[in-house]
Scaffold this active site. Structure first.
Site, PDB file in Angstrom:
ATOM      1  N   CYS A 122     -57.572  44.340   8.457  1.00 34.46           N
ATOM      2  CA  CYS A 122     -56.191  43.866   8.468  1.00 34.46           C
ATOM      3  C   CYS A 122     -55.604  43.707   7.069  1.00 34.46           C
ATOM      4  O   CYS A 122     -54.399  43.492   6.917  1.00 34.46           O
ATOM      5  CB  CYS A 122     -56.096  42.538   9.219  1.00 34.46           C
ATOM      6  SG  CYS A 122     -56.609  42.636  10.947  1.00 34.46           S
ATOM      7  N   HIS A 249     -49.778  38.616   7.276  1.00 37.64           N
ATOM      8  CA  HIS A 249     -50.367  39.413   8.344  1.00 37.64           C
ATOM      9  C   HIS A 249     -50.167  38.677   9.657  1.00 37.64           C
ATOM     10  O   HIS A 249     -50.424  37.476   9.768  1.00 37.64           O
ATOM     11  CB  HIS A 249     -51.859  39.618   8.068  1.00 37.64           C
ATOM     12  CG  HIS A 249     -52.643  40.065   9.253  1.00 37.64           C
ATOM     13  ND1 HIS A 249     -52.276  41.135  10.035  1.00 37.64           N
ATOM     14  CD2 HIS A 249     -53.789  39.571   9.805  1.00 37.64           C
ATOM     15  CE1 HIS A 249     -53.154  41.280  11.011  1.00 37.64           C
ATOM     16  NE2 HIS A 249     -54.081  40.349  10.885  1.00 37.64           N
ATOM     17  N   ASN A 279     -51.263  41.382  17.426  1.00 35.73           N
ATOM     18  CA  ASN A 279     -51.846  41.619  16.106  1.00 35.73           C
ATOM     19  C   ASN A 279     -52.081  43.120  15.956  1.00 35.73           C
ATOM     20  O   ASN A 279     -52.979  43.682  16.572  1.00 35.73           O
ATOM     21  CB  ASN A 279     -53.161  40.843  15.992  1.00 35.73           C
ATOM     22  CG  ASN A 279     -53.867  41.045  14.672  1.00 35.73           C
ATOM     23  OD1 ASN A 279     -53.579  41.970  13.928  1.00 35.73           O
ATOM     24  ND2 ASN A 279     -54.834  40.183  14.384  1.00 35.73           N
TER      25      ASN A 279
END
Length: 342
Positions: A122, A249, A279
């Site tokens: 990520c 994020h 996500n």
């Protein structure tokens, strides 16, 4: 490549954002489909994650498919069809070997230029940006195409309450060119870090589904993103009070809120779109930027602070002065796979 500085000296060329494109997947998965399988209510997912729905890729959509769509959109946004390097950040390459980036470059008609993958989960965006900045400053490239793409839903155990509801799929890409520090689109200093001592907190064992120790990941994510964001702002010469928009994020709304509180950034300055995408891993920050620019929450000249955290454990942060750049939505293409480019 370097540019003259005042007094006859030399200074590194900045990396300047000049194109932005996204590629959402078509399959919409609301909480009801997941909560029923897990034996919980829809609110159980929403209150713990901030996610109401997510988009996921079908079995016939590859990582390269999504990357090509987002990259083509970014090239269109930048009004150019040529770059000098393709950097693809992903945790879900289509093959163990070769990397996915060369196929993507070929399908875009970008032949003979360097193309490679970065695996930072990520945190893929800040890692890829730092590499792009280095290539631009060194003169090895004048324009770089940075693609962030993941299909983590295919690595998620549908019966695991810790991860089943979290992940969506998608891709987003940017074009960066050489330019001046401080101009609209200029990317500031990038702060990066990793700590492999905690790699087991978020891992996909070979041939298995993802496993995550949620509480441990939460604590590290809040600590590391907060620290990296503070350092990135300071390196750019900003105070946190100078920040117009903070884009972390999009991992979990609780993480976002905890980081924002620690940095004393009020909700109006924090960009979040996890409710409708879930996500999306390395692509999540660019998705948030694209959506905010489209709805007017992000405007020319805004000082933007970015922070990411992911498996590894890895983390990173940087700053960005928002430019007047259109976001192009990459529509599905009819052709698939490498054979289509031959």
């Amino acid at each position: 490549m370097t540019a003259p500085a005042a007094g006859g000296g030399r200074r590194p060329v900045a990396a300047v954002l000049c194109g932005l494109g996204t590629a959402q997947t078509e399959l919409l998965v609301p909480n009801a489909e997941i909560s029923a399988r897990l034996g919980v209510g829809d609110d159980w997912i929403l209150t713990r994650t901030g996610i109401a729905e997510r988009r996921r890729a079908g079995a016939d959509t590859s990582t390269a498919d999504l990357a090509v769509r987002a990259a083509a959109a970014a090239l269109k946004s930048s009004a150019t069809d040529t770059v000098d390097v393709v950097i693809l950040a992903t945790a879900t390459p289509d093959h163990r070997m070769p990397a996915t980036a060369p196929e993507v470059a070929a399908r875009l008609g970008l032949h003979g230029i360097p193309a490679f993958d970065i695996a930072a989960a990520c945190t893929g965006l800040p890692y890829a940006l730092q590499v792009a900045k280095g290539l631009l400053a060194d003169g090895a490239a004048r324009r770089a195409l940075v693609i962030t793409v993941d299909r983590l839903s295919h690595l998620t155990d549908p019966d695991d309450r810790t991860t089943a509801a979290l992940f969506g799929d998608g891709a987003a890409a940017i074009v960066v060119r050489g330019g001046r520090t401080g101009e609209p689109g200029a990317v500031g200093p990038v702060i990066l870090g990793a700590d492999g001592r905690h790699a087991g907190a978020l891992v996909v064992p070979h041939g298995q589904f993802m496993r995550m120790r949620g509480r441990e990941v939460f604590q590290h994510a809040v600590n590391r993103m907060s620290q990296a964001a503070e350092h990135a702002a300071a390196a750019a010469g900003w105070s946190l009070g100078d920040v117009d928009r903070f884009v972390p994020h999009q991992a979990n709304s609780r993480i976002t809120q905890a980081v924002a509180r620690r940095l004393h950034l009020d909700g109006g300055r924090v960009l979040e779109n996890i409710a409708h995408l879930g996500n999306t891993s390395a692509a999540s920050i660019l998705f948030a930027l694209a959506h905010a620019a489209s709805d007017g929450a992000l405007r020319l000249g805004h000082r933007v602070l970015l922070a990411a955290f992911g498996a590894g454990l890895t983390w990173g942060a940087t700053t960005l002065i928002w430019p007047d750049v259109p976001c192009v939505d990459g529509r599905p293409e009819p052709s698939h796979r490498l054979e289509a480019a031959r």
